[in-house]
Design an enzyme around this catalytic site. Structure first.
Site, mmCIF file in Angstrom:
data_model
loop_
_atom_site.group_PDB
_atom_site.id
_atom_site.type_symbol
_atom_site.label_atom_id
_atom_site.label_comp_id
_atom_site.label_asym_id
_atom_site.label_seq_id
_atom_site.Cartn_x
_atom_site.Cartn_y
_atom_site.Cartn_z
ATOM 1 C CB CYS A 2 8.138 10.204 -13.950
ATOM 2 S SG CYS A 2 9.602 10.009 -12.927
ATOM 3 N NE ARG A 29 2.770 7.366 -14.232
ATOM 4 C CZ ARG A 29 3.178 6.140 -14.530
ATOM 5 N NH1 ARG A 29 2.351 5.308 -15.117
ATOM 6 N NH2 ARG A 29 4.377 5.728 -14.240
ATOM 7 C CD1 TRP A 77 7.692 8.681 -7.005
ATOM 8 C CD2 TRP A 77 5.750 9.683 -6.621
ATOM 9 N NE1 TRP A 77 7.238 8.236 -5.804
ATOM 10 C CE2 TRP A 77 6.048 8.831 -5.536
ATOM 11 C CE3 TRP A 77 4.568 10.418 -6.586
ATOM 12 C CZ2 TRP A 77 5.205 8.700 -4.441
ATOM 13 C CZ3 TRP A 77 3.732 10.281 -5.499
ATOM 14 C CH2 TRP A 77 4.050 9.435 -4.442
ATOM 15 C CG ASN A 103 7.598 6.314 -16.287
ATOM 16 O OD1 ASN A 103 7.310 6.712 -15.174
ATOM 17 N ND2 ASN A 103 7.204 5.131 -16.748
ATOM 18 N N GLY A 104 10.606 6.288 -14.623
ATOM 19 C CA GLY A 104 11.248 5.136 -14.020
ATOM 20 C C GLY A 104 12.474 5.513 -13.233
ATOM 21 C CD GLU A 471 -1.072 -4.905 5.720
ATOM 22 O OE1 GLU A 471 -1.484 -4.356 4.677
ATOM 23 O OE2 GLU A 471 -0.949 -4.288 6.808
ATOM 24 C CE LYS A 475 -3.863 -3.611 2.842
ATOM 25 N NZ LYS A 475 -3.675 -2.935 4.129
ATOM 26 C CD GLU A 478 -6.871 -0.783 5.441
ATOM 27 O OE1 GLU A 478 -6.266 0.283 5.617
ATOM 28 O OE2 GLU A 478 -6.443 -1.686 4.697
ATOM 29 C CG HIS A 494 -3.143 -17.888 26.258
ATOM 30 N ND1 HIS A 494 -2.937 -18.598 27.422
ATOM 31 C CD2 HIS A 494 -2.108 -18.232 25.446
ATOM 32 C CE1 HIS A 494 -1.838 -19.312 27.333
ATOM 33 N NE2 HIS A 494 -1.309 -19.115 26.138
ATOM 34 C CE LYS A 591 -2.417 4.951 -0.411
ATOM 35 N NZ LYS A 591 -2.569 3.497 -0.291
#
Length: 596
Positions: A2, A29, A77, A103-104, A471, A475, A478, A494, A591
């Site tokens: 938050c 945020r 959040w 916050n948290g 992954e 990246k 992207e 192969h 996103k």
């Protein structure tokens, strides 16, 4: 995650515009609800809050009309408690004499709420921000002054958070922190406090940084620091900040992606706190135990976390799980699933259309839907029987970094629990991630010149590192726009080996237990002229067979894949810059993908 902002003025005045603007500056945020509170000289607390964006809620509830000598705004959040008007912050105590916002995450929220209700307090929400208020109220009601009440409450609140609180009949605000960010500021006619520097900078450049275990007392014309441990005054000089707003939002980093890579130790620690305290973990493990067939469903980065999760579950719990790309789940498994099965659906946003489509098919067949999701209040969260929040906060950069880390960590945690193992070994991960970032960043620099003009690469892994290779390749694609193919290292011979020519880059993510197999693959590529780069722990055989070794700290093999993620993130970031691209906003990508 938050955002909070508080102000103490010399005299009662209009505060609505200041609070609303501070809220707007915190909105980068990410959040689901917003609220403001002001405290009048006559002891009246004017509290206005609701679900929605700052602009909409401010207009609907007329934030502009807010007046007072003290005020606060909070953007929430959701982690504890779904997004709702009741769970929106700030919160009042039982009698309406205290108002506060945090916050948290307070991870013992459920236990403390039960205590407060048993003690006769009026608990209006399921949100841990309200728990912070009642934690102070408990000691105020016992006769302690605010400073002492806060010191005692601090010991009751577990987790990572920052909190601001005010009391009627005073001219002060108090704020304290444990793990989350907190900064105070002073102007000619007010003092300020916030979780984020950007919300303060337009009002003052004179700031005071608050450390863990400290309480900052905001008077109308001065700031005072006190130690939580013994209440003594802490001496610290006011500093003058020269950073721009954009730099401040990025925490001093040139890009959000780099900032979010560096946030991974913190968010991993916060997730571990949450999982250790969450009653939902046991419920999810129970669903997994009784499932006939277990599916792990995601797209892109989330699918890679599922792939790693399936390997963890097999190794640690002897439990077969099927990782599957969400769109393929429907034709490949949809007709065969039923009420005896369970699926863990994974999405950063909770709104990924392919994942929601798969979940709808699973639900129609009677399958139990479980979820790992970062955005509480999202469609995926609401549609799931049990969910676990990833506690990453808002991830602004399009390439997922910290959300992948916490998805993978959550699967490791679940695998340990399902297998009956102790999860205590995971507590070392945040420090190891810090060490990895510090070690690897200088090792990356020499590779920039070698790789920046390469348009084709391979990234190979085996066992636990296979998902990491996929992954890392994603990246690279992207944000560098180079074609980087992720693959199982043993599959390289192969067919794809034919693509290798002199200087062709091949990256091996080498697990410590797989060195003999990896060395064989390395030499199959190297003898054909490949430029071989390895990521792994210092090991003589690995060192002897590669041109470049990005060295990880010595670590348990279970944690090695998580550490190996970091060099690939940083290498992709550096190559993106070297090739002249913005890593935060790669072309053609979004996103949150809400289309088929």
């Amino acid at each position: 995650m938050c955002g909070i902002f508080g102000i103490v003025a010399r005299e009662e005045r209009p505060l609505g515009e200041i609070l609303t603007e501070a809220g707007r500056r915190l909105s980068y945020r990410g959040y689901d609800s917003v609220g403001c509170a002001t405290i009048h000289d006559d002891g009246v607390i004017d509290l206005r809050k609701d679900v929605g964006k700052v602009e909409a809620v401010a207009e609907r509830l007329d934030f502009a009309a807010l007046r007072g000598q003290r005020g606060m705004v909070q953007l929430r959040w959701a982690t504890f408690g779904a997004p709702s008007q009741a769970n929106a912050q700030p919160h009042l105590d039982s009698d309406g004499d205290l108002v506060g916002a945090h916050n948290g995450n307070v991870v013992n929220n459920v236990e403390l709420r039960a205590q407060f209700i048993a003690e006769g307090m009026t608990v209006r929400s399921t949100n841990d921000g309200e728990t912070c208020v009642h934690a102070v109220e408990r000691y105020v009601d016992q006769g302690y002054e605010m400073l002492e009440a806060i010191r005692r409450a601090y010991g009751d609140l577990e987790g990572d958070y920052a909190f601001v609180i005010g009391r009627v009949g005073e001219t002060r605000l108090y704020a304290f922190k444990k793990g989350s960010g907190l900064v105070a500021g002073i102007t000619e006619d007010a003092t300020l406090v916030s979780s984020d520097l950007p919300s303060i900078l337009p009002l003052t450049r004179r700031i005071l940084r608050i450390e863990d275990g400290e309480i900052v007392i905001l008077e109308p014309d001065r700031l005072e620091l006190r130690s939580v441990e013994d209440g003594r005054v802490v001496a610290r000089e006011i500093e003058e900040v020269t950073a721009s707003m954009e730099v401040a939002q990025k925490g001093g980093y040139p890009h959000f992606m780099l900032k979010e890579i560096h946030e991974q130790p913190q968010v991993a620690a916060e997730l571990l706190h949450l999982l250790d305290a969450s009653p939902h973990v046991g419920r999810m493990v129970a669903h997994m135990e009784r499932a006939r067939q277990l599916y792990l469903v995601g797209c892109g980065t989330s699918y890679h976390a599922c792939l790693l999760g399936a390997t963890y579950l097999a190794r640690l719990a002897g439990r077969a799980a099927i990782p599957v790309l969400a769109p393929q789940f429907i034709p490949q498994y949809g007709p065969a699933v039923g009420p005896e099965d369970a699926g863990i659906f994974v999405s950063q946003s909770g709104e990924t259309k392919d994942v929601l489509n798969a979940l709808a098919v699973a639900e129609a067949r009677g399958m139990e839907p479980l979820a790992l999701v970062n955005v509480l209040g999202s469609t995926l969260m609401r549609e799931s029987a049990v969910y676990l929040p990833m506690a990453c906060g808002y991830e602004i950069s399009v390439p997922a970094t910290k959300t992948f880390m916490n998805q993978a960590l959550a699967f490791l945690y679940l695998a340990l629990r399902l297998g009956g193992h102790d999860t205590a070994m995971l507590q070392q991960l945040p420090a190891l991630l810090e060490e990895t970032i510090a070690r690897v960043e200088p090792q990356i620099a020499p590779l920039e010149a070698q790789l920046k003009d390469q348009d084709d690469l391979y990234c190979l892994g085996y066992g636990l590192t296979y998902a990491i290779a996929l992954e890392g390749a994603l990246k690279m694609k992207e944000i560098t726009y180079a074609h980087c193919e992720g693959m199982l290292s043993t599959e390289f011979k192969h067919g794809p080996l034919s693509a290798v020519y002199a200087g062709y880059p091949v990256i091996f993510v080498a697990g410590a237990g797989d060195i003999p197999l990896i060395v064989s693959g390395i030499n199959e590529a190297a003898c054909r002229g490949a430029q071989v780069i390895a990521i792994g722990q210092e090991e003589s055989r690995l060192r002897a067979n590669v041109q470049n070794l990005l060295v990880l700290p010595e670590v348990d093999p279970l944690l090695e894949p998580l550490l190996a993620t970091v060099p690939l993130q940083l290498l992709s970031y550096r190559l993106s810059l070297a090739r002249g691209y913005d890593p935060d906003f790669p072309r053609n990508l979004s996103k949150t993908l809400t289309v088929d």
